[in-house]
Scaffold this active site. Sequence first.
Site, PDB file in Angstrom:
ATOM      1  N   ASP A  57       0.792  -1.252  -0.036  1.00  0.00           N
ATOM      2  CA  ASP A  57      -0.006   0.019   0.095  1.00  0.00           C
ATOM      3  C   ASP A  57       0.920   1.136  -0.052  1.00  0.00           C
ATOM      4  OD1 ASP A  57      -2.389  -1.637   0.337  1.00  0.00           O
ATOM      5  OD2 ASP A  57      -2.072  -1.612   2.374  1.00  0.00           O
ATOM      6  N   LYS A  58       0.409   2.457  -0.469  1.00  0.00           N
ATOM      7  CA  LYS A  58       0.890   3.711  -0.516  1.00  0.00           C
ATOM      8  C   LYS A  58       1.740   3.948   0.724  1.00  0.00           C
ATOM      9  CE  LYS A  58      -0.116   8.588  -0.746  1.00  0.00           C
ATOM     10  NZ  LYS A  58      -1.134   9.533  -0.864  1.00  0.00           N
TER      11      LYS A  58
END
Length: 307
Positions: free
Chosen positions: A134-135
């Site tokens: 994820d970011k």
Amino acid sequence: MQTEEFTVTTTDRLDKLVAETVTTISRSQAKSAIEAGQITVDGATLRPKDKPKVGATVNIALPDPEPLNAKPQDIPLDIVYEDDDVIVVNKPQGMVVHPAPGHPDHTLVNALLYHSPLSSINGTLRPGIVHRIDKDTSGLLMVAKNDHAHHSLSEQLQAKTNLREYVAIVHGNFKEENGVINAPLGRSPKDRKKQAIVADGRPAVTHFRVLERYGDYSLVACRLETGRTHQIRVHMAYINHPVAGDPLYGPKKTLKGAGQFLHAKELGFKQPTTGEQLDFTAPVPANFAEAVHRLRLQAGLPVDKAI
């Protein structure tokens, strides 16, 4: 032109009905399309807040999206390892892995393309990307430089022979020392931005062990047996130990930070050509280390121990 239609079966706002019925359209996108006259009800243009009658036909006619192509960009990379087949990179928290609507550039893929050719299997938006994080999760990713390597790494993931271990700060104290979470994951029926435990979801297994206890928080290691979207975040929330700082699955009262305290620390796989076992470790980022330092001080634990 993308066209679609559906029949209204329940009374609700038009923008909400569209977003819940057409999974490729978010509510904000539905609102903009309604205001642009691209969504009509029985041929009439309504407002996003209007509530069509049950039985009405909603027609959607959206222009084709602009094609996205990842372009090379000179962005610094923390490369842990590289050979002719593979790049292992330590992704910083806050960096998106590949271009997507809303994130057309300045992603990890843009940086990698500037550095090296990548495999073509995933097309122009996700070249080289075999798995993602994820970011706002930091840590190790393996990236394929050619199609042969991509096939090999993908097969290893499917066979569950890779090592992918994360460290996380989570809420609460554990009674057990370790455990296994086996709960299927799929898109949440209540919020399309989230994943959830759903009966007909894809199999998902996370192994965890407790590293340190701080009273209200704990430091855990999580080893992935499968790699579903948001898997660790959803699984830890499922057992009432959400990841600290998680804006989607955690409580609002949490540790201060720029996202969830989750780091892909260890990565292992067989080199696609030689078959040699390769194993890598990346230290947690500074904000993660600082949070652990503060928690250790509060709990009266030694502060100089490696994480």
